[in-house]
Design a protein around this motif. Structure first.
Motif, short mmCIF file in Angstrom:
data_model
loop_
_atom_site.label_atom_id
_atom_site.label_comp_id
_atom_site.label_asym_id
_atom_site.label_seq_id
_atom_site.Cartn_x
_atom_site.Cartn_y
_atom_site.Cartn_z
N PRO A 22 6.04 0.14 7.81
CA PRO A 22 6.68 -0.42 6.62
C PRO A 22 6.77 0.60 5.50
N THR A 23 7.81 0.49 4.79
CA THR A 23 8.02 1.39 3.65
C THR A 23 7.25 0.86 2.45
N ASN A 24 7.17 1.68 1.42
CA ASN A 24 6.48 1.24 0.19
C ASN A 24 7.15 0.01 -0.40
N LYS A 25 8.44 -0.04 -0.33
CA LYS A 25 9.18 -1.17 -0.88
C LYS A 25 8.81 -2.44 -0.13
N GLN A 26 8.74 -2.34 1.21
CA GLN A 26 8.40 -3.51 2.02
C GLN A 26 6.97 -3.97 1.73
N ARG A 27 6.04 -2.98 1.59
CA ARG A 27 4.66 -3.36 1.30
C ARG A 27 4.56 -4.08 -0.06
N ARG A 28 5.31 -3.54 -1.04
CA ARG A 28 5.27 -4.20 -2.37
C ARG A 28 5.83 -5.62 -2.30
N GLU A 29 6.89 -5.78 -1.52
CA GLU A 29 7.49 -7.11 -1.39
C GLU A 29 6.52 -8.08 -0.72
N THR A 30 5.83 -7.60 0.31
CA THR A 30 4.85 -8.43 1.01
C THR A 30 3.72 -8.82 0.06
#
Length: 243
Positions: free
Chosen positions: A2-10
């Motif tokens: 996962p990208t940083n963006k995906q981790r933040r969204e999660t």
């Protein structure tokens, strides 16, 4: 990976779920607190009502002269012989005096005109010199019908006056109709005088009797309507029927 963006969204979604769950728990806690408060208040009110009823006896003891002697000014009113406060024991009553033969009956300061005319209201006057210490009575007419008991339901015509001065405070004759009531629900002197007690014989249907009640067997220190506190009372009672 996962990208940083995906981790933040999660992470954002996880925090959002936690906040929502917290809001739901807080709302449930408030609802529970409100319901518990309402239930507690209702229980307290119920307890107060039970205590009041128990200590007052559900008192609607209104009267001794009106709705069949209750507690008002008519066989079911405040000065009628119905419920009064429970009275303490008084002296032992003697047997009722026997009927006289004159056109006017006089007994212990009480005078009754038309003493034997059961079709019409008696005229009752009274000039007492001392208060009675127990029930006093005189038969004006001795009935030949069924006998009353202290627990009978009776139908009567009656006139009530103050023993001290003869002031009338109630009379069933005003309506021309007899009144019915249980002798377990009236002032003690009415129960004793009609149902009989000790040497006082019970009345029989067709009879007429003078009954003089000390205050303790009437309305005692509280009085009732036109009946003052600590007043001795006179009733002239015609017994019409017994159940």
């Amino acid at each position: 990976m996962p990208t940083n963006k995906q981790r933040r969204e999660t992470e954002r979604r996880r925090l959002q779920r936690q906040l929502e769950e917290r809001r739901q728990r807080e709302a449930a806690r408030k609802r529970f607190t409100m319901v518990a408060s309402i239930v507690g208040t209702l229980v307290l009110i119920g307890a107060v009502i039970v205590i009041v009823v128990a200590t007052t006896g559900g008192d609607n003891k209104t009267g001794a002269a009106g709705s069949a002697p209750t507690s008002s000014t008519s066989p079911a009113a405040s000065s009628s012989p119905l419920p009064s406060l429970s009275a303490p024991p008084v002296g032992t009553p003697a047997a009722c005096a026997k009927p006289g033969k004159s056109a006017t009956a006089s007994y212990d300061g009480v005078t009754v005109t038309n003493p034997t005319d059961l079709a019409h209201a008696p005229k009752v006057t009274s000039k007492a010199t001392t208060d009675p210490t127990a029930l006093e009575c005189q038969d004006l007419v001795i009935g030949k019908g069924a006998r009353a008991t202290p627990s009978s339901t009776v139908s009567v015509q009656y006139t009530g006056v103050l023993y001290k001065n003869g002031t009338q405070f109630d009379s069933s004759w005003k309506t021309g109709k007899a009144v019915s009531f249980s002798l377990t629900g009236v002032v003690p002197g009415f129960t004793q005088g009609i149902g009989g007690t000790g040497k006082v014989a019970p009345m029989r249907v067709g009879g007429r009797r003078i009954m003089i009640l000390p205050a303790a067997l009437g309305y005692g220190a509280q009085g009732s309507g036109p009946i003052p506190a600590n007043a001795a009372l006179v009733f002239v009672v015609d017994l019409k029927s017994v159940k």
